[in-house]
Motif scaffolding. Structure first.
Motif, PDB file in Angstrom:
ATOM      1  N   ARG A  67      83.632  27.961 -53.875  1.00  0.00           N
ATOM      2  CA  ARG A  67      83.627  29.224 -54.617  1.00  0.00           C
ATOM      3  C   ARG A  67      85.017  29.857 -54.599  1.00  0.00           C
ATOM      4  O   ARG A  67      85.544  30.287 -55.628  1.00  0.00           O
ATOM      5  N   ALA A  68      85.618  29.877 -53.380  1.00  0.00           N
ATOM      6  CA  ALA A  68      86.953  30.451 -53.261  1.00  0.00           C
ATOM      7  C   ALA A  68      87.948  29.670 -54.113  1.00  0.00           C
ATOM      8  O   ALA A  68      88.824  30.251 -54.759  1.00  0.00           O
ATOM      9  N   LEU A  69      87.777  28.342 -54.144  1.00  0.00           N
ATOM     10  CA  LEU A  69      88.690  27.505 -54.919  1.00  0.00           C
ATOM     11  C   LEU A  69      88.599  27.810 -56.409  1.00  0.00           C
ATOM     12  O   LEU A  69      89.627  27.935 -57.081  1.00  0.00           O
ATOM     13  N   VAL A  70      87.354  27.924 -56.924  1.00  0.00           N
ATOM     14  CA  VAL A  70      87.242  28.047 -58.372  1.00  0.00           C
ATOM     15  C   VAL A  70      87.688  29.419 -58.872  1.00  0.00           C
ATOM     16  O   VAL A  70      88.071  29.550 -60.036  1.00  0.00           O
ATOM     17  N   VAL A  71      87.660  30.440 -58.020  1.00  0.00           N
ATOM     18  CA  VAL A  71      88.135  31.730 -58.505  1.00  0.00           C
ATOM     19  C   VAL A  71      89.628  31.912 -58.228  1.00  0.00           C
ATOM     20  O   VAL A  71      90.227  32.870 -58.676  1.00  0.00           O
ATOM     21  N   SER A  72      90.222  30.971 -57.489  1.00  0.00           N
ATOM     22  CA  SER A  72      91.651  31.081 -57.194  1.00  0.00           C
ATOM     23  C   SER A  72      92.475  30.660 -58.409  1.00  0.00           C
ATOM     24  O   SER A  72      91.935  30.210 -59.422  1.00  0.00           O
ATOM     25  N   ARG A  73      93.775  30.797 -58.291  1.00  0.00           N
ATOM     26  CA  ARG A  73      94.678  30.357 -59.348  1.00  0.00           C
ATOM     27  C   ARG A  73      94.477  28.867 -59.596  1.00  0.00           C
ATOM     28  O   ARG A  73      94.452  28.402 -60.737  1.00  0.00           O
ATOM     29  N   PHE A  74      94.323  28.118 -58.485  1.00  0.00           N
ATOM     30  CA  PHE A  74      94.085  26.680 -58.600  1.00  0.00           C
ATOM     31  C   PHE A  74      92.887  26.393 -59.496  1.00  0.00           C
ATOM     32  O   PHE A  74      92.937  25.550 -60.396  1.00  0.00           O
ATOM     33  N   GLY A  75      91.793  27.153 -59.268  1.00  0.00           N
ATOM     34  CA  GLY A  75      90.581  26.950 -60.046  1.00  0.00           C
ATOM     35  C   GLY A  75      90.794  27.272 -61.520  1.00  0.00           C
ATOM     36  O   GLY A  75      90.258  26.599 -62.387  1.00  0.00           O
ATOM     37  N   ARG A  76      91.590  28.301 -61.784  1.00  0.00           N
ATOM     38  CA  ARG A  76      91.825  28.663 -63.185  1.00  0.00           C
ATOM     39  C   ARG A  76      92.634  27.592 -63.906  1.00  0.00           C
ATOM     40  O   ARG A  76      92.382  27.280 -65.061  1.00  0.00           O
ATOM     41  N   VAL A  77      93.619  27.031 -63.174  1.00  0.00           N
ATOM     42  CA  VAL A  77      94.396  25.943 -63.771  1.00  0.00           C
ATOM     43  C   VAL A  77      93.491  24.751 -64.048  1.00  0.00           C
ATOM     44  O   VAL A  77      93.558  24.113 -65.108  1.00  0.00           O
ATOM     45  N   LEU A  78      92.606  24.480 -63.085  1.00  0.00           N
ATOM     46  CA  LEU A  78      91.689  23.346 -63.226  1.00  0.00           C
ATOM     47  C   LEU A  78      90.799  23.535 -64.457  1.00  0.00           C
ATOM     48  O   LEU A  78      90.635  22.630 -65.279  1.00  0.00           O
ATOM     49  N   ARG A  79      90.255  24.753 -64.599  1.00  0.00           N
ATOM     50  CA  ARG A  79      89.390  25.032 -65.743  1.00  0.00           C
ATOM     51  C   ARG A  79      90.191  24.969 -67.037  1.00  0.00           C
ATOM     52  O   ARG A  79      89.717  24.489 -68.052  1.00  0.00           O
ATOM     53  N   GLY A  80      91.411  25.466 -66.962  1.00  0.00           N
ATOM     54  CA  GLY A  80      92.281  25.416 -68.131  1.00  0.00           C
ATOM     55  C   GLY A  80      92.509  23.990 -68.588  1.00  0.00           C
ATOM     56  O   GLY A  80      92.458  23.694 -69.784  1.00  0.00           O
ATOM     57  N   SER A  81      92.723  23.091 -67.630  1.00  0.00           N
ATOM     58  CA  SER A  81      92.993  21.709 -68.034  1.00  0.00           C
ATOM     59  C   SER A  81      91.729  21.020 -68.520  1.00  0.00           C
ATOM     60  O   SER A  81      91.809  20.065 -69.278  1.00  0.00           O
ATOM     61  N   ARG A  82      90.563  21.533 -68.112  1.00  0.00           N
ATOM     62  CA  ARG A  82      89.328  20.996 -68.678  1.00  0.00           C
ATOM     63  C   ARG A  82      89.228  21.392 -70.151  1.00  0.00           C
ATOM     64  O   ARG A  82      88.903  20.584 -71.012  1.00  0.00           O
ATOM     65  N   GLU A  83      89.566  22.673 -70.434  1.00  0.00           N
ATOM     66  CA  GLU A  83      89.450  23.159 -71.806  1.00  0.00           C
ATOM     67  C   GLU A  83      90.490  22.528 -72.716  1.00  0.00           C
ATOM     68  O   GLU A  83      90.191  22.130 -73.829  1.00  0.00           O
ATOM     69  N   ASN A  84      91.739  22.479 -72.237  1.00  0.00           N
ATOM     70  CA  ASN A  84      92.802  21.957 -73.096  1.00  0.00           C
ATOM     71  C   ASN A  84      93.985  21.497 -72.240  1.00  0.00           C
ATOM     72  O   ASN A  84      94.858  22.287 -71.890  1.00  0.00           O
ATOM     73  N   ALA A  85      93.971  20.205 -71.917  1.00  0.00           N
ATOM     74  CA  ALA A  85      94.980  19.664 -71.010  1.00  0.00           C
ATOM     75  C   ALA A  85      96.379  19.759 -71.618  1.00  0.00           C
ATOM     76  O   ALA A  85      97.352  20.073 -70.920  1.00  0.00           O
ATOM     77  N   THR A  86      96.461  19.528 -72.923  1.00  0.00           N
ATOM     78  CA  THR A  86      97.767  19.557 -73.578  1.00  0.00           C
ATOM     79  C   THR A  86      98.387  20.941 -73.465  1.00  0.00           C
ATOM     80  O   THR A  86      99.575  21.094 -73.150  1.00  0.00           O
ATOM     81  N   ARG A  87      97.559  21.958 -73.721  1.00  0.00           N
ATOM     82  CA  ARG A  87      98.076  23.320 -73.669  1.00  0.00           C
ATOM     83  C   ARG A  87      98.552  23.664 -72.260  1.00  0.00           C
ATOM     84  O   ARG A  87      99.611  24.259 -72.085  1.00  0.00           O
ATOM     85  N   MET A  88      97.756  23.277 -71.242  1.00  0.00           N
ATOM     86  CA  MET A  88      98.152  23.547 -69.865  1.00  0.00           C
ATOM     87  C   MET A  88      99.470  22.856 -69.544  1.00  0.00           C
ATOM     88  O   MET A  88     100.340  23.430 -68.884  1.00  0.00           O
ATOM     89  N   ALA A  89      99.619  21.638 -70.034  1.00  0.00           N
ATOM     90  CA  ALA A  89     100.862  20.906 -69.780  1.00  0.00           C
ATOM     91  C   ALA A  89     102.028  21.619 -70.450  1.00  0.00           C
ATOM     92  O   ALA A  89     103.128  21.706 -69.894  1.00  0.00           O
ATOM     93  N   THR A  90     101.773  22.159 -71.645  1.00  0.00           N
ATOM     94  CA  THR A  90     102.830  22.844 -72.383  1.00  0.00           C
ATOM     95  C   THR A  90     103.266  24.128 -71.675  1.00  0.00           C
ATOM     96  O   THR A  90     104.436  24.482 -71.675  1.00  0.00           O
ATOM     97  N   ILE A  91     102.287  24.821 -71.061  1.00  0.00           N
ATOM     98  CA  ILE A  91     102.648  26.032 -70.314  1.00  0.00           C
ATOM     99  C   ILE A  91     103.487  25.661 -69.097  1.00  0.00           C
ATOM    100  O   ILE A  91     104.187  26.496 -68.539  1.00  0.00           O
ATOM    101  N   GLY A  92     103.389  24.413 -68.649  1.00  0.00           N
ATOM    102  CA  GLY A  92     104.248  23.996 -67.551  1.00  0.00           C
ATOM    103  C   GLY A  92     103.524  23.543 -66.308  1.00  0.00           C
ATOM    104  O   GLY A  92     104.118  23.430 -65.238  1.00  0.00           O
ATOM    105  N   PHE A  93     102.212  23.285 -66.420  1.00  0.00           N
ATOM    106  CA  PHE A  93     101.491  22.786 -65.248  1.00  0.00           C
ATOM    107  C   PHE A  93     101.431  21.265 -65.289  1.00  0.00           C
ATOM    108  O   PHE A  93     101.241  20.677 -66.347  1.00  0.00           O
ATOM    109  N   THR A  94     101.612  20.645 -64.124  1.00  0.00           N
ATOM    110  CA  THR A  94     101.397  19.204 -64.047  1.00  0.00           C
ATOM    111  C   THR A  94      99.907  18.984 -63.853  1.00  0.00           C
ATOM    112  O   THR A  94      99.396  18.972 -62.740  1.00  0.00           O
TER     113      THR A  94
END
Lengths: 307, 330
Positions: B192-219
């Motif tokens: 629960r703590a993980l998914v509400v953390s920044r890490f969790g948001r990045v993870l969810r972001g890459s589920r929704e749109n990996a290309t966009r997350m990569a473009t913002i600068g996340f590996t």
């Protein structure tokens, strides 16, 4: 290992390969054209075998049983499509996985209720019973050659159908971009139903053809489903050609691996560790192969274009 | 979208009182009170059933972290359970039977395996990812069947449950039950703590749109790998508990059917909710227990129920619960 033994195992590998192709062809088309994960494809293979046994018990003639079982398998497949699958196109893959998993559970145990848990057998048709002499005086069952021949014939027929007919063109177009095909005015629902019924019939055909040389039992479709999934993933989803190449590859690698892994390992280690590790390595071989293929080509050997 | 609205949106996702607090509280309260109920009604088997539920719920919650938040459907998760279980079994066969050793080893082995295979698996996407995780799961399975000194196909009986620093804490079934409950609670809270953390948001972001997350600068792949390793580690924890609860390890723990069942548990409960994974596990095992009491071929009833659940109860059990909740509140 002698040359004849090797030849026999190559033939066995080919036989497993064409069997896998018959199952994988339908699976890869359903997957490629409709973007639908049909885990229940394996139980349709099982059902083919059971129907063949049942009809053989009634009519007592293999050819008649084959035709009746094919028709029944097709009818049942279309019924499933109408009742369940039709409502799952376009849904999340996870929903499709769980629904088809439910169908697997149901059918595996329904056949147990109807025909009992004990394995059933189907006699080899008289005309093809017996063996032929291969070079070196080794005997080989004719029926396995019949399976190989009929599988290759189906492969050829599919190739012609997919490459040279209007229907095949629609199927290929559907595998590349289904919404576009629909936008061009093709009744995609009917195309889906056709592809699905055809795939079901091929899986049923595989079950009928293999029934004379294995025991027909509940759950026989589950392990072959995993093998077929491995095949379509290695071949590239939606590609019939990929499925064909990968099926033969998997059939040969698996059969030869199981036959010769202990002999090969004994070249590098003592006999007792070789006997221990051999079977495990042989069972693992196709998964190692899949992992390597996907590592090098993440979308399989022959990815359908546009995916 | 401005930063302020983003923050508000994420805050509103953080805690919805009825849904995110009441429901998990209720679930864990029921687990905590189950031994009392079993004792009052003299139904000892409920204790075993409850422990089994929690053991598998640990793995299911971990799998939901991957499936629901990372969009990564692992079809080899039973492999991690098996690795954890075999760590306990093999150590015990070597005479090391203290949880202070076997628990960290079980988790570390699973995480290491997840890290090594994750690097390969995450090169692929979608269905190919499902299949390549299956491949690695099958590899561990076949390695286990070939471990002749440790039982091979037949599995390995463990002499006694692990001690904790020499203390026979897990010996009593009730004590084991509460240890399993603590493990499940810890797993749930950490995830629960993980998914509400920044890490969790990045993870969810890459589920929704990996290309966009990569473009913002996340590996993207690195985040997914970390999630995969964490999820594998919890799988190892589940295996540690399973080996201790049954005092037996077997290759069957890591068969692909077991991986499939885990996925079904997660989806049945409701993907991407964590508490749904627990509910799904409970529902699956209760259905198995109850229906198998009715008929030997209970799957004939359970299979169609699954199909109906997919066709008519979108969002799994959690979806049903929240729809019912909304209905009750106008």
């Amino acid at each position: 290992m002698s040359g004849t033994l090797f030849l026999v195992q190559v033939l066995n590998g080919l036989q497993l390969g064409v069997l896998l192709f018959l199952i994988a062809a339908g699976l890869t088309l359903v997957f490629g054209v409709m973007d639908f994960i049909n885990l229940a494809h394996g139980v349709q293979y099982m059902l083919g075998a059971y129907l063949a046994v049942a009809f053989y018990g009634v009519v007592g003639n293999f050819l008649a049983a084959l035709v009746l079982a094919l028709v029944a398998a097709l009818a049942f497949g279309l019924l499933l499509e109408f009742l369940v699958f039709r409502h799952l196109y376009g849904r999340d893959h996870l929903d499709q996985v769980i629904a088809t998993f439910g169908i697997i559970l149901f059918l595996n145990h329904a056949v147990r209720l109807i025909w009992g848990a004990a394995p059933l057998t189907l006699p080899v048709p008289d005309f093809f019973a017996g063996t032929v002499v291969l070079m070196g005086g080794l005997l080989y069952p004719v029926w396995r050659l019949v399976i190989i021949a009929s599988g290759l014939a189906v492969a050829l027929g599919l190739y012609v159908l997919v490459t040279y007919t209007r229907l095949g063109m629609l199927v290929r177009a559907g595998a590349t971009n289904a919404p576009m095909v629909s936008a061009l005015g093709v009744d995609i629902g009917r195309l889906f139903m056709f592809v699905f019924g055809f795939g079901t019939m091929l899986a049923g055909f595989a079950g009928i053809m293999i029934a004379p040389i294995i025991s027909v039992e509940p759950g026989m479709g589950t392990n072959i489903l995993i093998l077929a999934l491995v095949v379509i993933v290695i071949g590239g989803i939606g590609s019939i050609r990929g499925a064909f190449v990968a099926a033969l590859l998997i059939g040969l690698v698996d059969t030869l691996g199981r036959s010769f892994s202990i002999d090969i390992l004994r070249m590098v280690m003592g006999p007792s560790p070789a006997r221990m590790a051999g079977p495990a390595i042989a069972s693992m071989l196709i998964y190692v192969l899949m992992a390597i293929v996907l590592y090098i080509r993440p979308a399989g050997l022959f990815p359908a274009r546009g995916r | 979208m401005t930063a302020a609205t983003l923050a508000a949106a994420s805050r509103s996702r953080l805690l919805r009182p009825t849904r995110d607090v009441a429901l998990p509280l209720l679930i864990f309260l029921m687990f905590a009170l189950l031994p009392l109920f079993a004792w009052l009604t003299a139904q000892q088997y409920l204790l075993d059933l409850g422990a089994r539920m929690m053991v598998f719920a640990v793995a299911a919650v971990a799998l939901d972290l991957l499936v629901g938040y990372g969009g990564l459907i692992s079809f080899g998760h039973a492999g991690f359970i098996g690795l954890g279980a075999y760590a306990v079994g093999i150590l015990s066969a070597q005479g090391i039977d203290d949880a202070l050793v076997s628990l960290p080893v079980a988790i570390a082995v699973s995480m290491l395996f997840a890290w090594l295979t994750g690097i390969v698996c995450l090169r692929t996407k979608g269905v190919y990812f499902i299949m390549i995780t299956l491949a690695f799961g099958q590899m561990v399975y076949f390695i286990a069947t070939s471990l002749a000194p440790y039982g091979g196909d037949n599995g390995l009986t463990i002499a006694a449950r692990n001690t904790v620093a020499g203390w026979k804490l897990l010996k009593s079934d009730r004590a084991f039950y509460y240890v399993a409950l603590i493990c499940l609670l810890a797993t749930y809270l950490l995830c629960r703590a993980l998914v509400v953390s920044r890490f969790g948001r990045v993870l969810r972001g890459s589920r929704e749109n990996a290309t966009r997350m990569a473009t913002i600068g996340f590996t993207v792949r690195r985040f997914q790998l970390v999630a995969y390793v964490i999820s594998g580690g919890f799988g190892g924890l589940s295996g540690f508990l399973l080996a201790n609860s049954t005092e037996f390890v077997s290759p069957a723990y890591m068969s692909w059917q077991q991986s499939g069942e885990l996925i079904v548990m997660v989806i049945l409960g409701g993907v991407g909710t964590l508490d749904g994974a627990i509910l799904g596990t409970v529902a699956y095992l209760v259905a198995e227990e109850w229906l198998s009491g009715l008929t030997e071929n209970w799957q004939v009833i359970f299979g169609p129920l699954l199909v109906l659940a997919v066709l008519f109860a979108r969002g799994g059990l959690i979806g049903l619960v929240s729809r019912f909740w909304r209905f009750g509140h106008g």
